[in-house]
Design an enzyme around this catalytic site. Structure first.
Site, PDB file in Angstrom:
ATOM      1  N   ASP A   1       0.876  -1.174   0.000  1.00 40.78           N
ATOM      2  CA  ASP A   1       0.000   0.000   0.000  1.00 40.78           C
ATOM      3  C   ASP A   1       0.909   1.218   0.000  1.00 40.78           C
ATOM      4  O   ASP A   1       2.133   1.087   0.164  1.00 40.78           O
ATOM      5  CB  ASP A   1      -0.920   0.011   1.232  1.00 40.78           C
ATOM      6  CG  ASP A   1      -2.263   0.678   0.926  1.00 40.78           C
ATOM      7  OD1 ASP A   1      -2.259   1.853   0.538  1.00 40.78           O
ATOM      8  OD2 ASP A   1      -3.300   0.011   1.051  1.00 40.78           O
TER       9      ASP A   1
ATOM     10  N   HIS B   1      -3.863   2.291  -4.697  1.00 43.44           N
ATOM     11  CA  HIS B   1      -3.128   2.174  -3.426  1.00 43.44           C
ATOM     12  C   HIS B   1      -1.657   1.848  -3.698  1.00 43.44           C
ATOM     13  O   HIS B   1      -1.055   1.053  -2.960  1.00 43.44           O
ATOM     14  CB  HIS B   1      -3.739   1.080  -2.541  1.00 43.44           C
ATOM     15  CG  HIS B   1      -5.012   1.505  -1.850  1.00 43.44           C
ATOM     16  ND1 HIS B   1      -5.014   2.166  -0.652  1.00 43.44           N
ATOM     17  CD2 HIS B   1      -6.310   1.365  -2.190  1.00 43.44           C
ATOM     18  CE1 HIS B   1      -6.259   2.403  -0.272  1.00 43.44           C
ATOM     19  NE2 HIS B   1      -7.076   1.937  -1.206  1.00 43.44           N
TER      20      HIS B   1
ATOM     21  N   GLU C   1      -3.982   2.005   9.989  1.00 42.36           N
ATOM     22  CA  GLU C   1      -3.624   3.425   9.938  1.00 42.36           C
ATOM     23  C   GLU C   1      -3.393   4.000  11.334  1.00 42.36           C
ATOM     24  O   GLU C   1      -2.456   4.744  11.575  1.00 42.36           O
ATOM     25  CB  GLU C   1      -4.733   4.239   9.260  1.00 42.36           C
ATOM     26  CG  GLU C   1      -4.782   4.126   7.747  1.00 42.36           C
ATOM     27  CD  GLU C   1      -5.722   3.021   7.287  1.00 42.36           C
ATOM     28  OE1 GLU C   1      -6.007   2.088   8.081  1.00 42.36           O
ATOM     29  OE2 GLU C   1      -6.160   3.086   6.121  1.00 42.36           O
TER      30      GLU C   1
ATOM     31  N   GLU D   1     -10.823   0.995  -4.399  1.00 38.48           N
ATOM     32  CA  GLU D   1     -10.644   2.440  -4.270  1.00 38.48           C
ATOM     33  C   GLU D   1      -9.720   3.077  -5.304  1.00 38.48           C
ATOM     34  O   GLU D   1      -8.954   3.982  -4.974  1.00 38.48           O
ATOM     35  CB  GLU D   1     -10.160   2.777  -2.857  1.00 38.48           C
ATOM     36  CG  GLU D   1     -11.155   2.371  -1.793  1.00 38.48           C
ATOM     37  CD  GLU D   1     -10.738   2.749  -0.385  1.00 38.48           C
ATOM     38  OE1 GLU D   1     -11.575   3.326   0.317  1.00 38.48           O
ATOM     39  OE2 GLU D   1      -9.587   2.471   0.015  1.00 38.48           O
TER      40      GLU D   1
HETATM   41  C1  ACM Z   1     -10.881  -1.364   1.909  1.00 37.34           C
HETATM   42  O1  ACM Z   1     -11.258  -1.215   3.083  1.00 37.34           O
HETATM   43  N1  ACM Z   1     -10.413  -0.341   1.214  1.00 37.34           N
HETATM   44  C2  ACM Z   1     -10.945  -2.648   1.252  1.00 37.34           C
END
Ligand code: ACM
Length: 680
Positions: free
Chosen positions: A186, A263, A461, A319
């Site tokens: 990521d 990502h 995070e 995303e």
């Molecule tokens: C995710 O939570 N973006 C898979």
């Protein structure tokens, strides 16, 4: 016999019964077995136990190691026995992971169809015995509901080393979970050595700040490995081989996730030629038009598949911003050549192509539910995270789905009252919320067959330490372990919580920093019981200029006078949301009444744009025409990081049939949320 002696004997008898009861019903077994029957006696492990295992050499070694490391006493020979046997057919069992345990006072006989079944039977026996050496006689027949029972760890946002990962494998295997999904790549850091692309670990695995939050809201720079500013880490290929073997020896399959097409800031800074603009630090999405992208992804996946024997490889897919694709000449060219009508189809092109490659190596792909957009790849399994709709769409088109809906399975959300907890990413999601999830509810048998299983996701995070990882995972993952394994008809929240508290104690004794479930703060006190008041059940009219938002309707027009108060999160279906134009309602009490207070609670949570009102006005009327203002409450709205609640109310004496309650947004003009207009 004296009365005193009689009562002591009675007490001891009741205590013994309660103790036996506690143990015999399997009250310390988690997940709950399909069937436990007891016959009244006990079997005690001691040095007189003869251990006999009939299984492959490898399966035997796993079991011997497990027993040797456990508190159970066994010897080399004796007149009592523990027999563990892999058999083709086992009475009452269909799943390859199921098992049957028959216990008499002389023997424990376990039959299973595989080493995994025997391993899970031993976990049951270990839990049954607690810290002791005795289990009740009788029969346990048990098998899982779902084949896939997973935990996802995000090792990109914060890196956790291999020993820590092993510790988590031990725990999940003990609760009969069988998949560990590692989110290895990521923006925040690439975490796996790829021989062909050394910059991924010399550079893209390291960043300028240790804490994700400081880095993400700061400079977002990467760093050279070994430089003073470098924070991060990665698993070498040897580390991965060690982890894969460690997991396999506990019947856990590690599923690697390599993110694409989004990502991927870290890759596209290390190898900017793979992005649409070829500039470092600019793009999160791969260029889908460039052949070099496929060459890179296929080379990476080739090394990944050599390391991970898993049937499934997770390729992300979530995303994608797709922002550079409409103006990128190569992406546009690809769209024309392939007849793709929009950028969703362009993403789908990449996923299809990667699936073909992965399939050509005898493996299958899993992707987040965005892989449905633009057309699902033919053999893909969908991981449903944006609710359950993605999973449903997948099974309706004949694909397998793994259910990880955010509202039940995202373990980075608060597990207790937010003001008592370390800062978390998502809203209040206590263990009972997780436990309330049923992945096949409302599905037909045909649809349900395609639900491959469930998974808890720990995005990291806001989780910078190992202690916090464990704190967030345990005990909520136990709810998912039970959803994945046990029959939903048998679920009883209070009984489950009691077993979870025992499991927490067990985990803590083994050095896991599990959340103290027994002493949880719990739900917001206002939300615990319905409230009675003068306006309860009375009709509410909303001004046309200030409607409630459909998504946060809390039940619609009756929500603000239904007596039901909101909890710690505005997504609990009890808070009604108003965007920008605020709230403006009239309550009709039906007849004129003496009133002494009118009030409403509002919530503030600035990150998702939820604010306190800057002004509330309360007016009263006898005829719904002539109103007199009885209160005006002003508040200077200040941004903060906390979730907070504020009551806007009036107290006094008045007579009214109609009450108008208005709340105006402040300069932020975001969301207002309230749960009930309480009139006394
Ligand atoms: C995710 O939570 N973006 C898979």
């Amino acid at each position: 016999m004296k009365k005193f002696q009689l009562s002591i004997i009675l007490f001891l008898f009741l205590f013994a019964c309660a103790h036996a009861q506690n143990n015999v019903q399997g009250n310390n077994i988690l997940p709950k077995p399909a069937s436990v029957e007891i016959s009244g006696g006990h079997f005690t492990f001691d040095s007189q136990i003869y251990l006999k295992i009939t299984a492959s050499k490898k399966e035997k070694a796993i079991l011997e190691e497990l027993i040797a490391a456990s508190p159970l006493e066994v010897g080399k020979k004796g007149n009592k026995q523990l027999v563990l046997k892999v058999c083709k057919n086992v009475d009452g069992i269909t799943s390859p992971e199921g098992y049957r345990i028959e216990t008499t006072d002389k023997s424990v006989t376990v039959n299973a169809k595989s080493g995994a079944g025997l391993f899970y039977a031993m976990q049951t026996i270990l839990q049954y015995a607690g810290n002791g050496n005795t289990i009740p006689t009788g029969t346990i027949i048990d098998e899982p509901k779902f084949a896939y029972r997973g935990l996802m760890l995000d090792v990109s946002r914060h890196f956790f080393d291999k020993e820590f990962i092993k510790k988590q494998i031990d725990a999940i295997a003990h609760f009969k979970m069988n998949r560990l999904h590692l989110h290895l790549t990521d923006a925040a850091g690439w975490r796996i050595e790829i021989k062909k692309y050394p910059r991924l670990t010399e550079f893209a695995a390291w960043r300028s700040k240790a804490l994700w939050k400081e880095w993400w809201f700061g400079d977002r720079l990467y760093a050279e490995e070994g430089s003073p500013e470098a924070h991060g880490g990665y698993y070498t290929q040897d580390d991965i081989r060690e982890l894969v073997k460690y997991a396999a020896d506990r019947y856990v399959t590690i599923i690697p996730e390599i993110e694409m097409p989004a990502h991927s800031e870290e890759v596209l800074t290390a190898y900017p030629e793979l992005s649409c603009t070829h500039e470092p630090y600019k793009q999160a999405d791969f260029c889908v038009g460039n052949e070099q992208t496929y060459e890179f992804l296929e080379n990476v996946l080739t090394e990944v598949m050599e390391l991970f024997p898993s049937e499934y490889i997770h390729i992300g897919g979530d995303e994608a911003g797709k922002a550079s694709w409409p103006t990128c000449p190569l992406c546009q060219k690809r769209m024309k050549e392939e007849n793709l009508k929009d950028v969703n189809e362009l993403q789908s092109y990449l996923i299809h192509r990667i699936e073909k490659f992965v399939n050509s190596k005898g493996r299958k792909i899993i992707g987040w539910d965005e892989i449905l957009d633009g057309g699902l790849a033919p053999n893909a399994t969908v991981m449903s995270w944006r609710g359950t709709e993605g999973g449903l769409a997948a099974v309706n088109s004949g694909h397998k789905a793994i259910m990880t809906p955010g509202g039940y399975c995202y373990l980075d959300s608060y597990q207790d009252a937010p003001h008592t907890q370390p800062m978390a990413f998502g809203p209040y999601m206590p263990i009972e919320k997780v436990y309330s999830y049923n992945p096949t509810e409302g599905l037909s048998n045909e649809q349900a067959k395609l639900i491959y299983g469930v998974q808890g996701n720990l995005w990291a995070e806001y989780i910078p330490t190992e202690e916090l990882v464990e704190y967030m995972i345990y005990p909520r993952i136990l709810a998912l372990a039970e959803i994945g394994w046990s029959n939903p008809e048998k679920r009883d929240l209070n009984e489950f919580k009691q077993r979870s508290i025992k499991a927490v104690n067990g985990l803590r004794a083994k050095g896991y920093n599990a959340f103290d479930l027994e002493n949880e703060f719990g739900q917001r006190k206002e939300a615990k019981n319905p409230i009675e008041h003068l306006a309860k059940g009375k009709s509410v009219t909303y001004a046309a200029s200030a409607p409630f938002n459909d998504k946060y309707n809390a039940g619609g027009k009756t929500a603000l006078t239904d007596g039901i108060r909101g909890g710690w999160t505005y997504i609990d279906g009890r808070w009604q949301g108003f965007i920008r134009d605020g709230l403006d309602i009239v309550i009709d009490l039906g007849e004129e009444k003496e009133i002494s207070s009118i009030s409403a609670d509002f919530m503030q949570m600035c990150i998702p744009d939820v604010w306190f009102p800057a002004e509330v006005t309360i007016s009263a009327s006898a005829d719904n025409k002539n109103y007199s203002e009885i209160a005006r409450i002003e508040h200077t709205v200040v941004r903060d990081e906390e979730l907070s609640f504020k009551n806007y109310g009036w107290e006094g004496t008045a007579k009214a049939r109609f009450i108008r309650y208005r709340a105006k947004c402040g300069p932020q003009r975001g969301w207002l949320f309230t749960d009930e207009i309480v009139v006394k």
